[in-house]
Design a protein around this motif. Structure first.
Motif, PDB file in Angstrom:
ATOM      1  N   ALA A  60       6.416  -1.229   2.723  1.00  0.00           N
ATOM      2  CA  ALA A  60       6.829  -0.453   3.892  1.00  0.00           C
ATOM      3  C   ALA A  60       6.122  -1.020   5.120  1.00  0.00           C
ATOM      4  N   GLN A  61       6.887  -1.680   5.975  1.00  0.00           N
ATOM      5  CA  GLN A  61       6.307  -2.344   7.143  1.00  0.00           C
ATOM      6  C   GLN A  61       6.393  -1.426   8.357  1.00  0.00           C
ATOM      7  N   PHE A  62       5.226  -1.031   8.849  1.00  0.00           N
ATOM      8  CA  PHE A  62       5.140  -0.258  10.083  1.00  0.00           C
ATOM      9  C   PHE A  62       4.817  -1.213  11.234  1.00  0.00           C
ATOM     10  N   GLU A  63       4.740  -0.709  12.426  1.00  0.00           N
ATOM     11  CA  GLU A  63       4.569  -1.583  13.590  1.00  0.00           C
ATOM     12  C   GLU A  63       3.254  -2.357  13.553  1.00  0.00           C
ATOM     13  N   ASN A  64       2.182  -1.728  13.046  1.00  0.00           N
ATOM     14  CA  ASN A  64       0.876  -2.384  13.068  1.00  0.00           C
ATOM     15  C   ASN A  64       0.232  -2.540  11.700  1.00  0.00           C
ATOM     16  N   TYR A 103       5.645  11.887  -1.652  1.00  0.00           N
ATOM     17  CA  TYR A 103       5.417  11.129  -2.880  1.00  0.00           C
ATOM     18  C   TYR A 103       4.957  12.094  -3.956  1.00  0.00           C
ATOM     19  N   HIS A 104       5.715  12.138  -5.057  1.00  0.00           N
ATOM     20  CA  HIS A 104       5.491  13.069  -6.161  1.00  0.00           C
ATOM     21  C   HIS A 104       5.109  12.261  -7.399  1.00  0.00           C
ATOM     22  N   ASP A 105       4.011  12.631  -8.068  1.00  0.00           N
ATOM     23  CA  ASP A 105       3.547  11.813  -9.203  1.00  0.00           C
ATOM     24  C   ASP A 105       2.703  12.653 -10.159  1.00  0.00           C
ATOM     25  N   PRO A 106       3.327  13.272 -11.176  1.00  0.00           N
ATOM     26  CA  PRO A 106       2.572  14.110 -12.118  1.00  0.00           C
ATOM     27  C   PRO A 106       1.457  13.371 -12.851  1.00  0.00           C
ATOM     28  N   ARG A 107       1.692  12.111 -13.251  1.00  0.00           N
ATOM     29  CA  ARG A 107       0.690  11.389 -14.042  1.00  0.00           C
ATOM     30  C   ARG A 107      -0.274  10.581 -13.178  1.00  0.00           C
ATOM     31  N   ARG A 108       0.047  10.414 -11.916  1.00  0.00           N
ATOM     32  CA  ARG A 108      -0.830   9.786 -10.919  1.00  0.00           C
ATOM     33  C   ARG A 108      -1.219   8.351 -11.265  1.00  0.00           C
ATOM     34  N   PHE A 109      -0.245   7.581 -11.813  1.00  0.00           N
ATOM     35  CA  PHE A 109      -0.479   6.164 -12.074  1.00  0.00           C
ATOM     36  C   PHE A 109       0.115   5.278 -10.971  1.00  0.00           C
ATOM     37  N   GLY A 110       0.744   5.860  -9.983  1.00  0.00           N
ATOM     38  CA  GLY A 110       1.302   5.084  -8.882  1.00  0.00           C
ATOM     39  C   GLY A 110       0.224   4.704  -7.885  1.00  0.00           C
ATOM     40  N   CYS A 111       0.634   4.049  -6.806  1.00  0.00           N
ATOM     41  CA  CYS A 111      -0.352   3.689  -5.787  1.00  0.00           C
ATOM     42  C   CYS A 111       0.253   3.726  -4.394  1.00  0.00           C
ATOM     43  N   ILE A 112      -0.595   4.080  -3.442  1.00  0.00           N
ATOM     44  CA  ILE A 112      -0.310   4.054  -2.003  1.00  0.00           C
ATOM     45  C   ILE A 112      -1.447   3.271  -1.378  1.00  0.00           C
ATOM     46  N   LEU A 113      -1.188   2.011  -1.001  1.00  0.00           N
ATOM     47  CA  LEU A 113      -2.254   1.140  -0.512  1.00  0.00           C
ATOM     48  C   LEU A 113      -1.820   0.394   0.741  1.00  0.00           C
ATOM     49  N   TRP A 114      -2.805  -0.127   1.470  1.00  0.00           N
ATOM     50  CA  TRP A 114      -2.511  -1.081   2.529  1.00  0.00           C
ATOM     51  C   TRP A 114      -2.229  -2.438   1.890  1.00  0.00           C
ATOM     52  N   LEU A 115      -1.277  -3.156   2.439  1.00  0.00           N
ATOM     53  CA  LEU A 115      -1.043  -4.528   1.993  1.00  0.00           C
ATOM     54  C   LEU A 115      -1.955  -5.438   2.814  1.00  0.00           C
ATOM     55  N   ASP A 116      -3.181  -5.616   2.309  1.00  0.00           N
ATOM     56  CA  ASP A 116      -4.144  -6.500   2.968  1.00  0.00           C
ATOM     57  C   ASP A 116      -4.337  -7.745   2.096  1.00  0.00           C
ATOM     58  N   ASP A 117      -5.257  -8.599   2.474  1.00  0.00           N
ATOM     59  CA  ASP A 117      -5.474  -9.845   1.729  1.00  0.00           C
ATOM     60  C   ASP A 117      -5.867  -9.578   0.286  1.00  0.00           C
ATOM     61  N   HIS A 118      -6.671  -8.541   0.063  1.00  0.00           N
ATOM     62  CA  HIS A 118      -7.117  -8.224  -1.290  1.00  0.00           C
ATOM     63  C   HIS A 118      -5.942  -7.792  -2.165  1.00  0.00           C
ATOM     64  N   ALA A 119      -5.117  -6.875  -1.663  1.00  0.00           N
ATOM     65  CA  ALA A 119      -3.959  -6.416  -2.429  1.00  0.00           C
ATOM     66  C   ALA A 119      -2.959  -7.544  -2.648  1.00  0.00           C
ATOM     67  N   GLN A 120      -2.797  -8.389  -1.630  1.00  0.00           N
ATOM     68  CA  GLN A 120      -1.878  -9.525  -1.743  1.00  0.00           C
ATOM     69  C   GLN A 120      -2.300 -10.449  -2.880  1.00  0.00           C
ATOM     70  N   SER A 121      -3.576 -10.817  -2.917  1.00  0.00           N
ATOM     71  CA  SER A 121      -4.048 -11.763  -3.924  1.00  0.00           C
ATOM     72  C   SER A 121      -4.123 -11.126  -5.308  1.00  0.00           C
ATOM     73  N   LYS A 122      -4.493  -9.867  -5.391  1.00  0.00           N
ATOM     74  CA  LYS A 122      -4.674  -9.213  -6.683  1.00  0.00           C
ATOM     75  C   LYS A 122      -3.357  -8.770  -7.301  1.00  0.00           C
ATOM     76  N   LEU A 123      -2.429  -8.287  -6.487  1.00  0.00           N
ATOM     77  CA  LEU A 123      -1.225  -7.647  -7.018  1.00  0.00           C
ATOM     78  C   LEU A 123       0.056  -8.461  -6.855  1.00  0.00           C
TER      79      LEU A 123
END
Length: 284
Positions: A60-64, A103-123
């Motif tokens: 999800a790309q926001f302005e900043n 965002y609805h998640d009974p088991r809570r295995f999803g994620c809501i993260l910033w797409l930064d360098d760490h997330a880019q390289s790891k995921l």
């Protein structure tokens, strides 16, 4: 778990949010697979300007800033009116100009993260090609399979080889091609690999056209069910008759996942031993 067609369908159902401004952000439970970042309020005042998918992630790309969303095992997004009652597991809420995203998640295995360098390289950086892209072709898959002794179903579900081919769509593709799910990946012929690539693309496109599969509680962000499950020929049908030969479908476990197959239509073909084995020389 939502697979590629369900994530693609979810992304498409979120398109009404494009160009809308964020008015507020609410976190009811930050404890997902990884904690929701503490600074998500920086989204306030930004417009959502882009929505794309990579594997089972929605970007999800926001302005900043760009966020990376994953549905995990039981997650879902829903477009709601702010006056609608919250459900027990509505963990993350963004209020846009005229609609609310929950965002609805009974088991809570999803994620809501910033797409930064760490997330880019790891995921993202280690992922294989998209199955519907030109990069996923017979030449590529033959190269990846040639030294893979693991079961073909395990190999095709490896996100380092190709992303998004989950249990449902791998099971159906192999059934349609008459390939046993435990067949060693390296034993597939060039012809089988060519047909496999074509079938994976065909079945994923069909699933997307039908809105994905609603096996339990999956719905898109508009609350609509998928209908691909109505076409299933093997997945979830262990103990029932094969539609082709009326043999009872069987179930084995591969890579910790149930794998339904027809023992008649999908025979397991063992690799042939070398015709010229090296003779052992007896010691004198």
């Amino acid at each position: 778990m939502p697979e590629l067609p369900e994530v693609e369908t979810t992304k498409t159902s979120l398109l009404p949010l494009l160009n809308q401004k964020v008015l507020s952000v609410q976190v009811n439970n930050s404890s997902l697979r990884w904690p929701i970042p503490n600074d998500v309020n920086q989204l306030v005042g930004q417009r959502l300007i882009g929505l794309t998918r990579r594997s089972k992630y929605i970007l999800a790309q926001f302005e900043n800033a760009t966020m990376l969303w994953h549905l995990g095992m039981s997650g879902s997004f829903r477009l709601s009116d702010s006056r609608d009652a919250l459900r027990k597991h509505d963990h993350f809420i963004i209020q846009f100009d005229d609609i609310q995203l929950r965002y609805h998640d009974p088991r809570r295995f999803g994620c809501i993260l910033w797409l930064d360098d760490h997330a880019q390289s790891k995921l993202l950086d280690t992922l294989g090609p998209e199955p519907l892209s030109e990069s996923f072709n017979a030449d590529y898959l033959e190269q990846k399979f040639k030294n893979k002794s693991v079961a073909v179903k395990v190999a095709i579900m490896d996100n380092h080889i190709v992303v998004g081919v989950g249990n449902i769509y791998a099971t159906e593709s192999l059934f349609n091609l008459g390939i046993h799910p435990a067949q060693p990946a390296s034993s597939l012929t060039r012809s089988q690999i060519e047909k496999f690539v074509i079938e994976i693309k065909r079945i994923l496109k069909q699933a997307i056209d039908l809105g994905g599969s609603t096996l339990r509680d999956y719905t898109n962000a508009m609350g609509e069910n998928g209908y691909f499950q109505q076409t299933l020929l093997a997945y979830g049908r262990a103990g029932e008759m094969c539609i082709n030969c009326e043999t009872t479908l069987e179930n084995i476990k591969l890579g910790q996942r149930a794998s339904v197959f027809c023992p008649e239509c999908q025979p397991l073909k063992r690799p042939q031993a070398s015709k010229n084995p090296v003779s052992k020389v007896k010691s004198k």
